[in-house]
Write an enzyme that holds these catalytic residues in place. Sequence first.
Site, short mmCIF file in Angstrom:
data_model
loop_
_atom_site.label_atom_id
_atom_site.label_comp_id
_atom_site.label_asym_id
_atom_site.label_seq_id
_atom_site.Cartn_x
_atom_site.Cartn_y
_atom_site.Cartn_z
N CYS A 133 4.79 -18.36 33.83
CA CYS A 133 3.98 -17.56 32.90
C CYS A 133 3.89 -16.12 33.37
O CYS A 133 3.08 -15.77 34.24
CB CYS A 133 2.59 -18.17 32.78
SG CYS A 133 1.51 -17.20 31.72
N CYS A 136 0.54 -14.43 32.86
CA CYS A 136 -0.50 -14.81 33.83
C CYS A 136 -0.25 -14.15 35.18
O CYS A 136 -1.19 -13.70 35.83
CB CYS A 136 -0.51 -16.32 34.05
SG CYS A 136 -0.29 -17.30 32.59
N ASP A 137 1.00 -14.12 35.62
CA ASP A 137 1.27 -13.80 37.03
C ASP A 137 2.09 -12.53 37.28
O ASP A 137 2.21 -12.10 38.42
CB ASP A 137 2.01 -14.98 37.67
CG ASP A 137 1.21 -16.27 37.58
OD1 ASP A 137 -0.03 -16.19 37.62
OD2 ASP A 137 1.81 -17.34 37.43
#
Length: 310
Positions: A133, A136-137
């Site tokens: 992701c 997200c990261d």
Amino acid sequence: METLTIIGTGPAGLTAALYAARANLAPLVLAGNLPGGQLTQTTEVENYPGFPEGILGFDLMEACTKQAERFGARLQNAIVAAVAFTPGGPQKLTLGDGTVIESRAVIIATGARPRWLGLDSENALRNKGVSSCATCDGAFFRDVPIVVVGGGDSALEEALFLTRFGSKVLVVHRREELRASKVMAQRARENPKLEFIWNAVVEEVLDVAQDKVTGVRLRDLKTGARSQIDCGALFVAIGHLPNTDVFAGQIAMEDGYIVLPDGGRSQTNVEGVFAAGDCADHVYRQAITAAGMGCRAAIDAERWLTRQGS
Ligand code: NAP
């Protein structure tokens, strides 16, 4: 006894919830492992009709939730741990905390999850530089090279997003032809921070001993030659698997996808159990097609319940 329980809160589940709520069924909607579904893990959604400038996936799902709740859908944060389906019902759902729910009808809209390469080193370094992701990261990996695996739209979308952070982004693909759409492929090819490595697979993620990602070991599928690339993160974007494990043995499935015997309808092989979205669709897998399937499932369930006289 519930009248209708919907499992999942992605575009399919929430659209089913909206339609069922507007049909006065006050559906119980179980949010599952990832409330809002996969769109909450993405950035801009540019192909959902009605948003000419695009919309953030998270915002879209928040709006869908509010819309369903406005008409009486009852959302509950719960995971379904086991099911016992009976043709015609009632259907039994056991939640993670042991609560048993009985429901006259059920709509399964549990979506799909990312597929992983299956390497021990990938597993060991998950959340330590290995991710599925970018939204997200990605921001954790500034000014370092980043490797993305895959040749589909997801891989290129992730790679393009990651060019905001990485010093460069290397897309490793096992063929020399992309599966991604032409628009996405062109965008990727035109981005100066993005490079492709064709006909190659990641054999190992380095370095488990250091407990962080320092590089990847590649194998060229044409020559067999091995090479190593330094990088600070590996993003795996090689497709998805349906979230249907909990229904094994209870409902007809093929390769993990729920079978809809009459393709045009949402009825599964168990009367009173309906399915919608990515858990029952390995072909289109779009937010808008999932939403359309959710709408159909709610209409099918409502008509079925009416015929049953409930
Ligand atoms: P996908 O289209 O199935 O592509 C998966 C990619 O991963 C393929 O290139 C495949 O290679 C590769 N792959 C699969 N298993 C692999 C393995 N074990 N090792 C190495 N590579 C592997 O999946 P997706 O990209 O997640 O897209 C799914 C659907 O969502 C598609 O319909 C896509 O159009 C849509 N989508 C749309 C958008 C958008 O429009 N913004 C964004 C994301 C996704 P091969 O090509 O060799 O099979």
